[in-house]
Design a protein around this motif. Structure first.
Motif, PDB file in Angstrom:
ATOM      1  N   THR A  67      -8.336  17.551   2.356  1.00  0.00           N
ATOM      2  CA  THR A  67      -9.085  17.143   3.546  1.00  0.00           C
ATOM      3  C   THR A  67      -9.432  15.661   3.499  1.00  0.00           C
ATOM      4  N   LYS A  68      -9.345  15.060   2.303  1.00  0.00           N
ATOM      5  CA  LYS A  68      -9.649  13.631   2.155  1.00  0.00           C
ATOM      6  C   LYS A  68      -8.385  12.762   2.178  1.00  0.00           C
ATOM      7  N   ALA A  69      -7.241  13.380   2.408  1.00  0.00           N
ATOM      8  CA  ALA A  69      -5.987  12.613   2.495  1.00  0.00           C
ATOM      9  C   ALA A  69      -5.979  11.800   3.798  1.00  0.00           C
ATOM     10  N   PRO A  70      -5.203  10.724   3.897  1.00  0.00           N
ATOM     11  CA  PRO A  70      -4.291  10.249   2.861  1.00  0.00           C
ATOM     12  C   PRO A  70      -5.005   9.450   1.782  1.00  0.00           C
ATOM     13  N   PHE A  71      -4.485   9.522   0.557  1.00  0.00           N
ATOM     14  CA  PHE A  71      -4.977   8.735  -0.567  1.00  0.00           C
ATOM     15  C   PHE A  71      -4.108   7.486  -0.670  1.00  0.00           C
ATOM     16  N   THR A  72      -4.738   6.347  -0.803  1.00  0.00           N
ATOM     17  CA  THR A  72      -3.997   5.083  -0.706  1.00  0.00           C
ATOM     18  C   THR A  72      -4.220   4.217  -1.934  1.00  0.00           C
ATOM     19  N   ALA A  73      -3.139   3.679  -2.479  1.00  0.00           N
ATOM     20  CA  ALA A  73      -3.207   2.706  -3.579  1.00  0.00           C
ATOM     21  C   ALA A  73      -2.682   1.373  -3.069  1.00  0.00           C
ATOM     22  N   TYR A  74      -3.283   0.287  -3.557  1.00  0.00           N
ATOM     23  CA  TYR A  74      -2.877  -1.056  -3.148  1.00  0.00           C
ATOM     24  C   TYR A  74      -2.420  -1.854  -4.369  1.00  0.00           C
ATOM     25  N   TYR A  75      -1.376  -2.625  -4.208  1.00  0.00           N
ATOM     26  CA  TYR A  75      -0.808  -3.450  -5.273  1.00  0.00           C
ATOM     27  C   TYR A  75      -0.653  -4.877  -4.752  1.00  0.00           C
ATOM     28  N   ARG A  76      -0.874  -5.843  -5.613  1.00  0.00           N
ATOM     29  CA  ARG A  76      -0.599  -7.224  -5.224  1.00  0.00           C
ATOM     30  C   ARG A  76      -0.222  -8.034  -6.458  1.00  0.00           C
ATOM     31  N   ASN A  77       0.302  -9.240  -6.215  1.00  0.00           N
ATOM     32  CA  ASN A  77       0.665 -10.183  -7.284  1.00  0.00           C
ATOM     33  C   ASN A  77       1.617  -9.576  -8.299  1.00  0.00           C
ATOM     34  N   PHE A  78       2.636  -8.894  -7.812  1.00  0.00           N
ATOM     35  CA  PHE A  78       3.655  -8.362  -8.721  1.00  0.00           C
ATOM     36  C   PHE A  78       4.368  -9.507  -9.438  1.00  0.00           C
ATOM     37  N   SER A 122       0.848  -1.191   0.000  1.00  0.00           N
ATOM     38  CA  SER A 122       0.000   0.000   0.000  1.00  0.00           C
ATOM     39  C   SER A 122       0.881   1.238   0.000  1.00  0.00           C
ATOM     40  N   LEU A 123       0.442   2.269  -0.744  1.00  0.00           N
ATOM     41  CA  LEU A 123       1.108   3.566  -0.777  1.00  0.00           C
ATOM     42  C   LEU A 123       0.089   4.628  -0.435  1.00  0.00           C
ATOM     43  N   SER A 124       0.433   5.521   0.479  1.00  0.00           N
ATOM     44  CA  SER A 124      -0.460   6.610   0.857  1.00  0.00           C
ATOM     45  C   SER A 124       0.188   7.944   0.500  1.00  0.00           C
ATOM     46  N   LEU A 125      -0.629   8.873  -0.021  1.00  0.00           N
ATOM     47  CA  LEU A 125      -0.119  10.167  -0.481  1.00  0.00           C
ATOM     48  C   LEU A 125      -0.649  11.284   0.389  1.00  0.00           C
ATOM     49  N   ASP A 126       0.277  12.122   0.902  1.00  0.00           N
ATOM     50  CA  ASP A 126      -0.144  13.411   1.411  1.00  0.00           C
ATOM     51  C   ASP A 126       0.803  14.529   0.972  1.00  0.00           C
ATOM     52  N   SER A 175       4.435   5.022  -7.409  1.00  0.00           N
ATOM     53  CA  SER A 175       4.299   6.154  -6.488  1.00  0.00           C
ATOM     54  C   SER A 175       2.945   6.824  -6.659  1.00  0.00           C
ATOM     55  N   LEU A 176       2.605   7.640  -5.678  1.00  0.00           N
ATOM     56  CA  LEU A 176       1.479   8.557  -5.780  1.00  0.00           C
ATOM     57  C   LEU A 176       2.046   9.965  -5.745  1.00  0.00           C
TER      58      LEU A 176
END
Length: 236
Positions: A153-164, A32-36, A134-135
């Motif tokens: 105000t809606k941060a953090p924004f999160t992306a999830y990755y699997r099965n690389f 998981s990657l979170s952006l702020d 990255s985000l």
């Protein structure tokens, strides 16, 4: 460069920024990657891009693709997807061979960038490549040309990755040597020939007809003196 073979995020990725904003779970199979805030890099890099552009609530997400060589890009194609990419995991793949670069979503080709060195178009092949995930904040251009800004105000924004999955072939004197882990449909020789096979061409036409929303090779305002030379070639 070919593809295929399961990997671990612990094994194959370095967390290089963001303090604790990147996390690896499930024995290395989920990231998981979170952006702020944002990060950037590089002057003369080669780059093959999948980017998801932000949107207004309820609007479709835009999948943005680009190819850079020696730091020069400006080869954007953009697509709406035929599904909501935030609801489930999907497979986003890049096949990078001597003949072309193919972008795929769930094993469906959405874009082909051919090697155009014979007509004077640089092709990314002279530098080693790494995978970066990255985000970052692109609200100066990405959403409706920069009209819609990031709502922090809606941060953090999160992306999830699997099965690389990744694998590579080394080329020497016109022959290739691939790792023993190579598997899956991506090692099918059809992906590495000079043109796609008939079923792949049909899927590519379907995506580009119904889901492509921007193609730099059709932007007359941007190229009033004529399109880049690769735009005159067959898509396949």
């Amino acid at each position: 460069m070919a593809v295929a073979a399961s990997g671990s995020f612990y094994q194959d990725f370095d967390l290089t920024w963001g303090d604790h904003r990147a996390k690896i779970f499930n024995g290395g199979q989920l990231l998981s990657l979170s952006l702020d805030k944002l990060s950037s890099q590089g002057p003369t890099h080669d780059e093959i891009d999948f980017e998801f552009l932000g949107n207004l609530s309820g609007d479709p997400y835009i999948l943005h693709t680009n190819v850079f060589t020696q730091g020069k890009g400006n080869r954007e194609q953009q697509f709406y997807l035929w599904f909501d990419p935030t609801r489930n995991f999907h497979t986003y793949s890049i096949i990078w061979s001597q003949q072309h670069i193919i972008f795929l979503v769930d094993n469906i080709p959405i874009r082909v960038f051919k090697n155009g060195e014979s007509i004077g178009v640089p092709f990314p092949k002279s530098q080693p490549m790494r995978i970066y995930s990255s985000l970052w904040n692109a609200d100066d251009w990405a959403t409706r040309g920069g009209l819609v800004k990031t709502d922090w105000t809606k941060a953090p924004f999160t992306a999830y990755y699997r099965n690389f999955k990744a694998d590579a072939c080394s080329w020497s004197s016109g022959t290739s040597s691939c790792g023993s882990r190579s598997s899956s449909s991506f090692s099918d020789p059809a992906w590495h020939t000079n043109s796609l096979d008939a079923p792949s061409r049909r899927r590519l036409r379907w995506v580009q007809k119904y889901f492509m929303i921007y193609n730099y090779c059709a932007d007359l305002k941007r190229f009033p003196q004529g399109f880049p030379p690769e735009c005159e070639r067959s898509r396949f």
